[in-house]
Design a protein around this motif. Structure first.
Motif, mmCIF file in Angstrom:
data_model
loop_
_atom_site.group_PDB
_atom_site.id
_atom_site.type_symbol
_atom_site.label_atom_id
_atom_site.label_comp_id
_atom_site.label_asym_id
_atom_site.label_seq_id
_atom_site.Cartn_x
_atom_site.Cartn_y
_atom_site.Cartn_z
ATOM 1 N N PHE A 60 -31.424 21.978 53.824
ATOM 2 C CA PHE A 60 -30.510 21.461 54.846
ATOM 3 C C PHE A 60 -31.260 20.981 56.084
ATOM 4 N N CYS A 61 -32.483 21.457 56.249
ATOM 5 C CA CYS A 61 -33.356 20.964 57.307
ATOM 6 C C CYS A 61 -34.789 21.220 56.870
ATOM 7 N N ALA A 62 -35.732 20.635 57.562
ATOM 8 C CA ALA A 62 -37.142 20.777 57.197
ATOM 9 C C ALA A 62 -37.670 22.159 57.580
ATOM 10 N N LYS A 63 -38.728 22.591 56.908
ATOM 11 C CA LYS A 63 -39.358 23.864 57.231
ATOM 12 C C LYS A 63 -39.816 23.862 58.690
ATOM 13 N N GLY A 64 -39.433 24.910 59.393
ATOM 14 C CA GLY A 64 -39.770 25.043 60.802
ATOM 15 C C GLY A 64 -38.698 24.551 61.743
ATOM 16 N N GLU A 65 -37.689 23.834 61.211
ATOM 17 C CA GLU A 65 -36.636 23.277 62.066
ATOM 18 C C GLU A 65 -35.360 24.121 62.071
ATOM 19 N N GLY A 66 -35.384 25.261 61.376
ATOM 20 C CA GLY A 66 -34.187 26.076 61.258
ATOM 21 C C GLY A 66 -33.654 26.575 62.580
ATOM 22 N N GLY A 67 -34.537 26.993 63.483
ATOM 23 C CA GLY A 67 -34.094 27.486 64.783
ATOM 24 C C GLY A 67 -33.325 26.442 65.558
ATOM 25 N N ALA A 68 -33.861 25.246 65.611
ATOM 26 C CA ALA A 68 -33.165 24.153 66.299
ATOM 27 C C ALA A 68 -31.886 23.779 65.564
ATOM 28 N N PHE A 69 -31.909 23.855 64.232
ATOM 29 C CA PHE A 69 -30.756 23.452 63.434
ATOM 30 C C PHE A 69 -29.540 24.320 63.708
ATOM 31 N N VAL A 70 -29.731 25.636 63.880
ATOM 32 C CA VAL A 70 -28.592 26.535 64.074
ATOM 33 C C VAL A 70 -28.120 26.575 65.523
ATOM 34 N N SER A 71 -28.798 25.878 66.408
ATOM 35 C CA SER A 71 -28.470 25.926 67.829
ATOM 36 C C SER A 71 -27.368 24.927 68.195
#
Length: 388
Positions: free
Chosen positions: A299-310
């Motif tokens: 659903f998003c690139a590796k490492g972008e999860g924190g920004a994605f859930v914000s």
């Protein structure tokens, strides 16, 4: 026949929870399984005598299919007590579909129940740590997840505030779910998550799942038979399972889980991609889990999860509805949570989720997690429209 031949061949036709949380106090885990099973049978409109396949995992019982089948009064001709932790029940979906397709059974029951809260909030059968882990006196399992969170923060700049957004979103969904343990407790803020008791850095008490009592049941049958039943079927479009390690010290990469494999297998079987998914149900034992799983599932690139859930992206009204019942963080978590992922996904696909219902829902993804980010099981469920 290849695994892709299972696509759409089986369907979930009945789902139910037992009494949950404080309402369940005074009941045994057998009682909770019995409640959920009776309700799921009623939901499906079938008799208990029609169940000839039984799938169960338990932290209480070494031989759960025999103990629980005896209690329920069923005589299955096919049983599966595979236990890979909280993801077991998502794995059982795939196993049930394969057994039905092979003619080993026609109608399968997947069931679970636990009184973990009444039992003092302890793991019923605590895991013995390996000697090289025990020396550091970790708090199982939260310290293991804290390691993954710390590593993700170190490698990708993920912040504690971003992790807190997962808990804030879960609480917001729970306010829309009358069955949720935290329903009516009001919204949660990032500041409240950060300010709650530190359990194992960087995870506070609000970064950790609930400890509740509860049970669930899921009934699976062939797609052909499902069309004749009263409940709207949720077809199994794809599924996959994977595990790379058992103990956290042997996890190949603390920032990447085996959901990268289980998810790929599920999407390949379904012939779908993440953009096709309408709702997502993830095993959120801790706030780091959805961050990792959203990355590993594509659903998003590796490492972008924190920004994605914000920014409320996974909260009510956000771009991607995640854990629409409130999840393990705010709805319920009786030791093993995986079966509740399936129940909520099916309700969303049927349009039965009440105030939290998402419009035009045709494909739902569930991802179960077991152990300490150890086992992963992914399934894609869909309506008749999703069969193509």
């Amino acid at each position: 026949m290849s695994s892709t031949g299972l696509r759409g061949r089986a369907a979930v036709v009945g789902v139910a929870e037992s009494d949950l949380g404080l309402v369940a106090e005074g009941l045994t885990h057998f009682d909770l399984i019995g409640q959920a099973t009776a309700r799921a049978l009623k939901d499906a409109g079938i008799a208990k005598s029609e169940i000839d396949g039984f799938f169960c995992a338990s932290s209480y019982l070494p031989m759960p299919t025999m103990d629980v089948a005896e209690y329920l009064g069923i005589r299955p001709r096919y049983s599966d007590s595979s236990n890979i932790g909280g993801s077991s029940f998502v794995s059982h979906l795939l196993h049930a579909a394969a057994a039905i397709e092979a003619g080993l059974c026609t109608t399968a029951l997947i069931a679970y129940g636990s009184t973990q809260r009444s039992d003092g909030g302890r793991l019923v059968s605590p895991t013995k740590l390996l000697p090289w882990e025990d020396a550091y006196r970790p708090r199982y399992p939260v310290s293991m997840y804290a390691l993954a969170a710390s590593r993700h923060m170190h490698e990708y700049g993920t912040t504690r505030e971003q992790l807190a957004e997962v808990a804030v979103a879960a609480r917001a969904w729970a306010q829309l779910n009358p069955a949720a343990f935290t329903h009516g407790k009001g919204p949660l803020t990032v500041a409240e998550v950060l300010g709650s008791q530190m359990i194992s850095y960087p995870l506070t008490s609000k970064d950790c799942c609930l400890v509740t009592d509860g049970g669930g049941a899921v009934i699976v049958t062939s797609a052909e038979r499902a069309r004749d039943l009263r409940a709207k079927p949720a077809y199994l479009l794809g599924a996959g399972e994977a595990h790379w390690h058992r103990s956290i010290s042997q996890m190949p990469d603390l920032t990447t889980t085996a959901a990268a494999d289980s998810g790929r297998r599920a999407f390949e079987m379904a012939g779908l991609k993440p953009a096709d998914v309408d709702v997502v149900q993830l095993y959120d034992a801790f706030t780091i889990n959805p961050v990792l799983f959203l990355e590993d599932l594509g659903f998003c690139a590796k490492g972008e999860g924190g920004a994605f859930v914000s920014g409320g992206r996974i909260a009510p009204g956000g771009e991607l509805p995640v854990n629409t019942n409130g999840g393990g963080l705010a709805y319920c978590h009786p030791g093993m949570y995986g079966i509740f992922l399936i129940i909520e996904a099916v309700r969303q696909l049927r349009g039965e989720a009440g105030a939290r219902q998402q419009p035009n829902t045709h494909v739902a993804l569930v991802n179960g997690n077991g152990g300490v980010l150890s086992s992963q099981a992914t399934a894609l469920l869909g309506t008749a429209d999703a069969l193509g």
